[in-house]
Scaffold this active site. Structure first.
Site, short mmCIF file in Angstrom:
data_model
loop_
_atom_site.label_atom_id
_atom_site.label_comp_id
_atom_site.label_asym_id
_atom_site.label_seq_id
_atom_site.Cartn_x
_atom_site.Cartn_y
_atom_site.Cartn_z
N VAL A 86 -2.12 15.27 -17.97
CA VAL A 86 -0.70 15.22 -17.64
C VAL A 86 -0.33 16.56 -17.03
CG1 VAL A 86 1.61 14.95 -18.60
CG2 VAL A 86 -0.30 13.71 -19.62
N CYS A 87 0.32 16.54 -15.87
CA CYS A 87 0.72 17.81 -15.23
C CYS A 87 1.71 18.54 -16.12
CB CYS A 87 1.34 17.57 -13.86
SG CYS A 87 2.02 19.09 -13.16
N ILE A 88 1.38 19.76 -16.45
CA ILE A 88 2.19 20.51 -17.42
C ILE A 88 3.59 20.82 -16.87
CG2 ILE A 88 1.24 22.78 -16.75
CD1 ILE A 88 1.25 23.41 -19.81
N ALA A 91 5.66 17.70 -16.85
CA ALA A 91 5.94 17.28 -18.22
C ALA A 91 7.03 18.14 -18.86
CB ALA A 91 4.66 17.33 -19.05
#
Lengths: 140, 118
Positions: A86-88, A91
């Site tokens: 998940v792209c930080i 997110a």
């Protein structure tokens, strides 16, 4: 004969999901990923960006008579031992935090845990380099 | 040899985080020295409009980031002239972006190994 053909044409896929858990495109992404593995192909990484980060959220509550996509992703990624990233940055912007980030930014809400991993966009580029094909779901 | 990636940016600059997030993929690719291209298509060409006032919308200005692309090693910049003229786009920022007609875009997409449309 068929098995030989299957092996010869086996591909490495990178899959990127840009739409939220309730979007039809996210459901198609999971169906595609399942079909890819069933067809003898490899998935080098699943990368969740933009609203796609919601697919990893434990905070999504799906009505009982509807498909619980976040739960299905979790089961699929765990059982197949896949890399679900998940792209930080995406997110954080959307409040989909793991324990570490919630601690870092002093927030009470934790919505992501293993098998999901929060990481940077470099993981998308890395997957693109590694894969034969990049398949995107839910982009503009 | 590294695989090339084309980002097709189709969102207007202030309709949400889409334009910025498309640009972030490009900047990350540039940071890793990867062959990366950026095409502004449809409403995405509005990101090139000169004289935007992001502050009036309480947003952060995107055009400064666009101007920085060549410095980040991203030099393959294109925009669709049909999209631009359909939207009456006059003065543009980002002189480096090359105009392409719709027919040339097919050839452009063909040149890249992978494509992301956002």
């Amino acid at each position: 004969m068929a098995a030989v053909l299957l092996i010869e044409s086996a591909m490495k896929f990178a899959i990127a999901v840009f739409s939220a858990a309730h979007a039809p495109s996210s459901r198609r992404a999971l169906l595609f990923a399942q079909a890819a593995l069933a067809g003898g192909h490899e998935i080098v990484r699943l990368f969740f960006y933009q609203d796609g980060v919601y697919n990893a959220s434990d905070a999504v509550v799906t009505p009982q008579d509807e498909t619980d996509l976040p739960k299905q992703w979790r089961t699929f990624i765990t059982e197949q031992n896949l890399d679900g990233v998940v792209c930080i940055a995406a997110a954080l912007r959307r409040g989909v935090l793991n324990t570490e980030e919630a601690g870092r930014y002093q927030r009470d809400a934790v919505a992501v845990s293993a098998p999901w991993e929060l990481s940077g966009l470099g993981q998308l580029h890395d997957a693109v380099q590694d894969a034969d094909r990049l398949i995107c779901f839910g982009g503009a | 040899m590294a695989k090339s990636l084309l980002i097709i940016s189709r969102q207007s600059p202030w309709s949400g985080p889409g334009a910025r997030e498309a640009l972030d993929i490009v900047l990350a690719g540039g940071a890793f020295d990867l062959p990366i291209g950026l095409l502004f298509l449809d409403d995405g060409v509005l990101q090139l409009a000169a004289g935007q006032n992001a502050r009036a919308l309480q947003q952060k200005d995107l055009s400064a980031n666009l101007q920085a692309l060549p410095m980040f090693g991203v030099e393959e910049l294109f925009y669709c002239v049909d999209s631009a003229s359909a939207r009456g786009l006059g003065d543009r920022s980002l002189d480096e972006a090359q105009p392409l007609a719709a027919a040339q875009i097919t050839a452009l997409i063909d040149r890249y190994d992978q494509v992301i449309t956002l």
